[in-house]
Design a protein around this motif. Structure first.
Motif, PDB file in Angstrom:
ATOM      1  N   ILE A 188      64.844  63.094  66.954  1.00 51.26           N
ATOM      2  CA  ILE A 188      66.017  63.836  67.408  1.00 51.26           C
ATOM      3  C   ILE A 188      67.246  62.932  67.416  1.00 51.26           C
ATOM      4  O   ILE A 188      68.338  63.336  66.991  1.00 51.26           O
ATOM      5  CB  ILE A 188      65.724  64.469  68.781  1.00 51.26           C
ATOM      6  CG1 ILE A 188      64.706  65.587  68.557  1.00 51.26           C
ATOM      7  CG2 ILE A 188      66.986  65.017  69.413  1.00 51.26           C
ATOM      8  CD1 ILE A 188      64.262  66.302  69.771  1.00 51.26           C
TER       9      ILE A 188
ATOM     10  N   ILE B 197      65.805  67.268  63.453  1.00 55.88           N
ATOM     11  CA  ILE B 197      65.690  67.802  64.800  1.00 55.88           C
ATOM     12  C   ILE B 197      64.577  68.857  64.853  1.00 55.88           C
ATOM     13  O   ILE B 197      63.812  68.916  65.816  1.00 55.88           O
ATOM     14  CB  ILE B 197      67.058  68.341  65.269  1.00 55.88           C
ATOM     15  CG1 ILE B 197      68.018  67.145  65.382  1.00 55.88           C
ATOM     16  CG2 ILE B 197      66.939  69.067  66.594  1.00 55.88           C
ATOM     17  CD1 ILE B 197      69.397  67.473  65.824  1.00 55.88           C
ATOM     18  N   GLY B 200      61.433  67.022  65.117  1.00 55.78           N
ATOM     19  CA  GLY B 200      61.339  66.522  66.482  1.00 55.78           C
ATOM     20  C   GLY B 200      60.816  67.589  67.416  1.00 55.78           C
ATOM     21  O   GLY B 200      59.954  67.337  68.262  1.00 55.78           O
ATOM     22  N   ILE B 201      61.302  68.827  67.250  1.00 61.11           N
ATOM     23  CA  ILE B 201      60.860  69.912  68.128  1.00 61.11           C
ATOM     24  C   ILE B 201      59.401  70.281  67.844  1.00 61.11           C
ATOM     25  O   ILE B 201      58.623  70.523  68.771  1.00 61.11           O
ATOM     26  CB  ILE B 201      61.793  71.129  67.960  1.00 61.11           C
ATOM     27  CG1 ILE B 201      63.182  70.769  68.501  1.00 61.11           C
ATOM     28  CG2 ILE B 201      61.241  72.336  68.696  1.00 61.11           C
ATOM     29  CD1 ILE B 201      64.245  71.781  68.206  1.00 61.11           C
ATOM     30  N   TRP B 204      57.348  67.855  69.579  1.00 63.20           N
ATOM     31  CA  TRP B 204      57.393  68.140  71.016  1.00 63.20           C
ATOM     32  C   TRP B 204      56.384  69.244  71.363  1.00 63.20           C
ATOM     33  O   TRP B 204      55.558  69.112  72.283  1.00 63.20           O
ATOM     34  CB  TRP B 204      58.817  68.561  71.376  1.00 63.20           C
ATOM     35  CG  TRP B 204      59.123  68.597  72.835  1.00 63.20           C
ATOM     36  CD1 TRP B 204      58.253  68.403  73.865  1.00 63.20           C
ATOM     37  CD2 TRP B 204      60.397  68.845  73.425  1.00 63.20           C
ATOM     38  NE1 TRP B 204      58.910  68.512  75.053  1.00 63.20           N
ATOM     39  CE2 TRP B 204      60.216  68.787  74.817  1.00 63.20           C
ATOM     40  CE3 TRP B 204      61.665  69.119  72.911  1.00 63.20           C
ATOM     41  CZ2 TRP B 204      61.269  68.993  75.712  1.00 63.20           C
ATOM     42  CZ3 TRP B 204      62.705  69.316  73.804  1.00 63.20           C
ATOM     43  CH2 TRP B 204      62.521  69.252  75.171  1.00 63.20           C
TER      44      TRP B 204
END
Lengths: 205, 217
Positions: A188, B197, B200-201, B204
């Motif tokens: 991120i 991103i 990244g999610i 997660w």
């Protein structure tokens, strides 16, 4: 000269290898835990890219592309070996990396031991092969432009990896949610750095 | 050895080779390999699926070839041998794409060539094919490539849906009538940083469902 500076700045900031094309992400993520190792790898990448892109440019233009063998005589004017480019590029890269490894071992033994396994892994760093493939795709006019592009891409990679290493050193003290710790937050943050680098896109050179 | 020969083709051990890379040892989200080519082709679903299939083909074949040759490859030059095998297979794939899927091969641009430096392939050859028999190596290759492929396809699905409002060029958002009530495409999803991103999610979500993957500080 202006054209060279233009290509250099473009490849450092606007067409940054890491943020615009995601090349070299594996070593970017693996070697960016501390600034010192990131620094060493970044310099090695600048060096290898700065050499292999011009060398591959010569190979592409005097051996592989359609009609490039004309200098051998009229009978070779129609030969097109461009399908061999992948294998030639990777061979040049592998041998250059071998050379860099021997040089670093001889002249900077401390750096050699701190980089360890990551030095030979530069051979399979996609930023390096990507540099040569982009050079082929964009058809740079002469070897000076190809060198400027190679060096610029290396510097762009260096900036990216040292930047993320510095952020990761600090982020260790933050309270990141468990599942996001390590890899997730690095992705991120890289995305956010990419957004920051995109602001250079508006620059007209 | 003779008992090994009678092992059924899809024994529990072999099925495990195929399935662990899909989740517990996913090449992208856990082993952190092959990310380079994974992200740039995910703006639309079609090139992502094509690249995923190409990687499955190259990796399955490369693992088989290296596994057949494993006793004859000298230790010292194995990296070059591996690179040559991979590069030849990638040239094949590249030529096939140019012949039958020219538009997609233009969209993929340099990323077909970059399959050569996809570290998953190199990593699996080093870690598995050099020490195992042909059939398990094949399964291991296909499993890891599929683990890579599904992340690619999920990322591409969301980026195309939210960024262009389409799925495989089918205008989903328009058919749902969302534009008439004021929905707009999020052009940001098409830009490179959003791929990072999105991954990244995914990491997660995956790690909160599978807590043993959480990294210590």
């Amino acid at each position: 000269m202006e054209g060279l500076v233009n290509i250099f700045v473009r490849s450092v900031f606007i067409d940054n290898m890491v943020f615009a094309y995601f090349l070299g992400m594996c070593s970017y993520l693996a070697v960016s835990r501390t600034v010192s190792t990131a620094n060493g790898l970044g310099i090695a990448v600048i060096f290898v890219l700065g050499i292999t892109v011009p060398v591959n440019y010569l190979i592409e233009n005097y051996f592989l592309s359609s009609g490039a063998l004309a200098w051998l005589g009229a009978g070779f004017a129609n030969v097109d070996l461009s399908f061999l480019s992948f294998i030639m590029f990777i061979a040049v890269i592998a041998s250059m990396v071998q050379l860099v490894e021997m040089m670093v071992e001889k002249f900077a033994p401390a750096l050699y031991s701190s980089l360890g396994i990551f030095l030979p892994l530069i051979a399979v760093n996609c930023a390096i092969l990507g540099g040569s493939l982009f050079m082929q795709e964009r058809e740079y006019a002469n070897i000076a432009e190809a060198s400027a592009f190679g060096l610029g891409s290396g510097v762009g990679f260096y900036l990216a990896i040292v930047g993320i290493a510095a952020i990761r050193e600090k982020i260790r003290y933050s309270n990141v949610p468990g599942p996001l710790r390590g890899l997730g937050i690095t992705f991120i943050v890289t995305g956010l750095m990419g957004i920051a680098f995109m602001s250079f896109m508006g620059i007209k050179l | 050895m003779s008992s090994m020969d009678k092992e059924p083709l899809f024994s529990a051990k072999n099925v495990k080779l195929l399935t662990t890379p899909l989740n517990d040892e996913n090449p992208i989200t856990v082993q952190v390999l092959g990310i380079c080519s994974a992200l740039a082709v995910t703006v639309k679903l079609e090139p992502a699926v094509v690249l995923a299939v190409a990687v499955v083909a190259v990796m399955g074949a490369a693992n088989v070839i290296i596994s057949v040759l494993r006793r004859t490859i000298p230790q010292r030059i194995r990296i070059i041998v591996q690179l040559v095998v991979i590069a030849s297979l990638v040239i094949l794939v590249d030529q096939v794409l140019k012949a039958f899927l020219y538009d997609v091969s233009r969209q993929l641009s340099v990323f077909v060539g970059l399959i050569i430096t996809n570290c998953i392939i190199m990593g699996r050859l080093e870690a598995f094919a050099l020490g195992n028999r042909v059939w398990p190596s094949f399964l291991d290759g296909v499993g890891n490539a599929a683990g890579y492929g599904w992340i690619l396809i999920v990322v591409a699905f969301f980026r195309e849906l939210l960024g262009s409002g389409t799925v495989w060029d089918y205008p989903v958002m328009e058919k749902l009538g969302l534009y008439t009530i004021g929905y707009e495409n999020n052009g940001f999803m098409i830009l490179p940083p959003m791929a990072l991103i999105t991954v990244g999610i995914i990491i997660w979500v995956q790690r909160s469902r599978n807590r043993k993957l959480i990294e210590s500080k």
